[in-house]
Motif scaffolding. Structure first.
Motif, PDB file in Angstrom:
ATOM      1  N   ALA A  62      66.677  85.055  20.561  1.00  0.00           N
ATOM      2  CA  ALA A  62      65.359  85.691  20.585  1.00  0.00           C
ATOM      3  C   ALA A  62      64.297  84.698  21.061  1.00  0.00           C
ATOM      4  CB  ALA A  62      65.014  86.229  19.200  1.00  0.00           C
ATOM      5  N   ALA A  63      64.409  83.436  20.616  1.00  0.00           N
ATOM      6  CA  ALA A  63      63.451  82.416  21.049  1.00  0.00           C
ATOM      7  C   ALA A  63      63.618  82.121  22.540  1.00  0.00           C
ATOM      8  CB  ALA A  63      63.628  81.138  20.236  1.00  0.00           C
ATOM      9  N   ALA A  64      64.872  82.073  23.005  1.00  0.00           N
ATOM     10  CA  ALA A  64      65.122  81.834  24.433  1.00  0.00           C
ATOM     11  C   ALA A  64      64.550  82.975  25.268  1.00  0.00           C
ATOM     12  CB  ALA A  64      66.617  81.680  24.693  1.00  0.00           C
ATOM     13  N   ARG A  65      64.742  84.204  24.808  1.00  0.00           N
ATOM     14  CA  ARG A  65      64.212  85.369  25.529  1.00  0.00           C
ATOM     15  C   ARG A  65      62.683  85.327  25.545  1.00  0.00           C
ATOM     16  NH1 ARG A  65      62.251  90.536  25.288  1.00  0.00           N
ATOM     17  NH2 ARG A  65      63.305  92.110  26.529  1.00  0.00           N
ATOM     18  N   ALA A  66      62.088  84.993  24.405  1.00  0.00           N
ATOM     19  CA  ALA A  66      60.622  84.917  24.328  1.00  0.00           C
ATOM     20  C   ALA A  66      60.087  83.842  25.269  1.00  0.00           C
ATOM     21  CB  ALA A  66      60.187  84.643  22.896  1.00  0.00           C
ATOM     22  N   HIS A  67      60.779  82.692  25.331  1.00  0.00           N
ATOM     23  CA  HIS A  67      60.357  81.611  26.227  1.00  0.00           C
ATOM     24  C   HIS A  67      60.469  82.055  27.688  1.00  0.00           C
ATOM     25  CE1 HIS A  67      59.708  77.622  27.792  1.00  0.00           C
ATOM     26  NE2 HIS A  67      60.844  77.711  28.461  1.00  0.00           N
ATOM     27  N   PHE A  68      61.573  82.738  28.019  1.00  0.00           N
ATOM     28  CA  PHE A  68      61.777  83.254  29.375  1.00  0.00           C
ATOM     29  C   PHE A  68      60.643  84.218  29.731  1.00  0.00           C
ATOM     30  CE2 PHE A  68      63.898  86.435  32.201  1.00  0.00           C
ATOM     31  CZ  PHE A  68      64.213  85.598  33.245  1.00  0.00           C
ATOM     32  N   GLY A  69      60.331  85.135  28.824  1.00  0.00           N
ATOM     33  CA  GLY A  69      59.250  86.084  29.064  1.00  0.00           C
ATOM     34  C   GLY A  69      57.897  85.405  29.188  1.00  0.00           C
ATOM     35  N   ASP A  70      57.645  84.401  28.328  1.00  0.00           N
ATOM     36  CA  ASP A  70      56.385  83.649  28.415  1.00  0.00           C
ATOM     37  C   ASP A  70      56.234  82.996  29.782  1.00  0.00           C
ATOM     38  OD1 ASP A  70      55.823  84.321  25.794  1.00  0.00           O
ATOM     39  OD2 ASP A  70      56.367  82.352  24.978  1.00  0.00           O
ATOM     40  N   ASN A  71      57.322  82.387  30.263  1.00  0.00           N
ATOM     41  CA  ASN A  71      57.277  81.749  31.585  1.00  0.00           C
ATOM     42  C   ASN A  71      56.987  82.768  32.681  1.00  0.00           C
ATOM     43  OD1 ASN A  71      57.629  79.118  30.850  1.00  0.00           O
ATOM     44  ND2 ASN A  71      59.801  79.043  31.336  1.00  0.00           N
ATOM     45  N   LEU A  72      57.649  83.924  32.611  1.00  0.00           N
ATOM     46  CA  LEU A  72      57.434  84.956  33.627  1.00  0.00           C
ATOM     47  C   LEU A  72      56.000  85.469  33.603  1.00  0.00           C
ATOM     48  CD1 LEU A  72      60.721  87.019  33.243  1.00  0.00           C
ATOM     49  CD2 LEU A  72      60.144  85.431  35.085  1.00  0.00           C
ATOM     50  N   ARG A  73      55.463  85.635  32.398  1.00  0.00           N
ATOM     51  CA  ARG A  73      54.095  86.136  32.293  1.00  0.00           C
ATOM     52  C   ARG A  73      53.077  85.084  32.736  1.00  0.00           C
ATOM     53  NH1 ARG A  73      57.010  88.587  28.355  1.00  0.00           N
ATOM     54  NH2 ARG A  73      56.897  90.853  28.397  1.00  0.00           N
ATOM     55  N   ARG A 116      66.292  74.429  29.359  1.00  0.00           N
ATOM     56  CA  ARG A 116      66.489  75.551  28.434  1.00  0.00           C
ATOM     57  C   ARG A 116      66.691  75.069  27.014  1.00  0.00           C
ATOM     58  NH1 ARG A 116      69.742  77.523  32.688  1.00  0.00           N
ATOM     59  NH2 ARG A 116      71.607  76.850  31.608  1.00  0.00           N
ATOM     60  N   SER A 117      67.384  73.939  26.854  1.00  0.00           N
ATOM     61  CA  SER A 117      67.654  73.466  25.498  1.00  0.00           C
ATOM     62  C   SER A 117      66.478  72.683  24.925  1.00  0.00           C
ATOM     63  CB  SER A 117      68.917  72.606  25.473  1.00  0.00           C
ATOM     64  OG  SER A 117      68.713  71.416  26.194  1.00  0.00           O
ATOM     65  N   GLY A 118      65.583  72.187  25.761  1.00  0.00           N
ATOM     66  CA  GLY A 118      64.467  71.390  25.267  1.00  0.00           C
ATOM     67  C   GLY A 118      63.216  72.182  24.959  1.00  0.00           C
ATOM     68  N   ALA A 119      62.976  73.261  25.700  1.00  0.00           N
ATOM     69  CA  ALA A 119      61.730  74.001  25.530  1.00  0.00           C
ATOM     70  C   ALA A 119      61.612  74.709  24.182  1.00  0.00           C
ATOM     71  CB  ALA A 119      61.544  74.995  26.680  1.00  0.00           C
ATOM     72  N   PRO A 120      62.623  75.468  23.734  1.00  0.00           N
ATOM     73  CA  PRO A 120      62.452  76.159  22.439  1.00  0.00           C
ATOM     74  C   PRO A 120      62.173  75.207  21.271  1.00  0.00           C
ATOM     75  CG  PRO A 120      64.213  77.194  23.676  1.00  0.00           C
ATOM     76  CD  PRO A 120      63.830  75.931  24.415  1.00  0.00           C
ATOM     77  N   PRO A 121      62.932  74.083  21.116  1.00  0.00           N
ATOM     78  CA  PRO A 121      62.600  73.189  20.007  1.00  0.00           C
ATOM     79  C   PRO A 121      61.191  72.591  20.130  1.00  0.00           C
ATOM     80  CG  PRO A 121      64.792  72.701  20.819  1.00  0.00           C
ATOM     81  CD  PRO A 121      64.163  73.663  21.781  1.00  0.00           C
ATOM     82  N   ALA A 122      60.740  72.339  21.356  1.00  0.00           N
ATOM     83  CA  ALA A 122      59.391  71.803  21.548  1.00  0.00           C
ATOM     84  C   ALA A 122      58.337  72.805  21.074  1.00  0.00           C
ATOM     85  CB  ALA A 122      59.168  71.458  23.017  1.00  0.00           C
ATOM     86  N   LYS A 123      58.700  74.092  21.119  1.00  0.00           N
ATOM     87  CA  LYS A 123      57.791  75.140  20.651  1.00  0.00           C
ATOM     88  C   LYS A 123      58.033  75.481  19.182  1.00  0.00           C
ATOM     89  CE  LYS A 123      57.180  78.589  23.597  1.00  0.00           C
ATOM     90  NZ  LYS A 123      57.561  79.682  24.524  1.00  0.00           N
ATOM     91  N   GLY A 124      58.977  74.737  18.540  1.00  0.00           N
ATOM     92  CA  GLY A 124      59.253  74.975  17.125  1.00  0.00           C
ATOM     93  C   GLY A 124      60.337  76.004  16.879  1.00  0.00           C
ATOM     94  N   ASP A 125      61.102  76.375  17.918  1.00  0.00           N
ATOM     95  CA  ASP A 125      62.168  77.360  17.780  1.00  0.00           C
ATOM     96  C   ASP A 125      63.530  76.679  17.841  1.00  0.00           C
ATOM     97  OD1 ASP A 125      60.317  79.496  17.756  1.00  0.00           O
ATOM     98  OD2 ASP A 125      60.236  79.470  19.953  1.00  0.00           O
ATOM     99  N   ALA A 126      64.537  77.311  17.266  1.00  0.00           N
ATOM    100  CA  ALA A 126      65.900  76.781  17.307  1.00  0.00           C
ATOM    101  C   ALA A 126      66.479  76.940  18.705  1.00  0.00           C
ATOM    102  CB  ALA A 126      66.779  77.508  16.291  1.00  0.00           C
TER     103      ALA A 126
END
Length: 121
Positions: free
Chosen positions: A61-72, A46-56
């Motif tokens: 909001a970035a964590a939620r977007a990443h969660f949704g991206d994974n689900l989709r 959880r802490s590594g994926a958002p920064p790898a995508k350029g998010d804090a």
């Protein structure tokens, strides 16, 4: 699931994530909570994926977007989210989603990782 149901399920799971709801396994063979090793790995992911995508990292909001991206991308899981699925489909909470044969209620103790994984190299 077909039609618009998977997308509606993803939206419902994202809302549950926003509320801080935790998965609730319906399978007797799944532990009710994760052990320390799994929790550490999940936190690291959880802490590594958002920064790898350029998010804090701390950006909700970035964590939620990443969660949704994974689900989709992977498809919405049903295991652990039976309560969300029941609500979405209008199924009574007292009605099981699947029948659980006696053999599936037999829970074996899990061995520690070092008993079945050997590292070499």
């Amino acid at each position: 699931m077909t039609g618009s149901t998977p997308e509606a399920f993803v939206d419902a799971l994202c809302e549950a994530f926003d509320r801080g709801d935790r998965p609730t396994p319906v399978d007797a063979n799944r532990p009710p909570s994760l052990d320390d090793v799994v929790e550490r790995r999940a936190r690291a992911a959880r802490s590594g994926a958002p920064p790898a995508k350029g998010d804090a990292t701390a950006d909700t909001a970035a964590a939620r977007a990443h969660f949704g991206d994974n689900l989709r991308f992977y498809g919405p899981p049903t295991a652990g989210y039976a309560d969300v699925l029941r609500l979405l489909l209008g199924i009574d909470c007292d009605r099981p989603l699947v029948s659980t044969p006696a053999v599936d209620r037999f829970v074996l103790p899990r061995s520690p990782l070092e008993e079945y994984v050997r590292w070499s190299g």
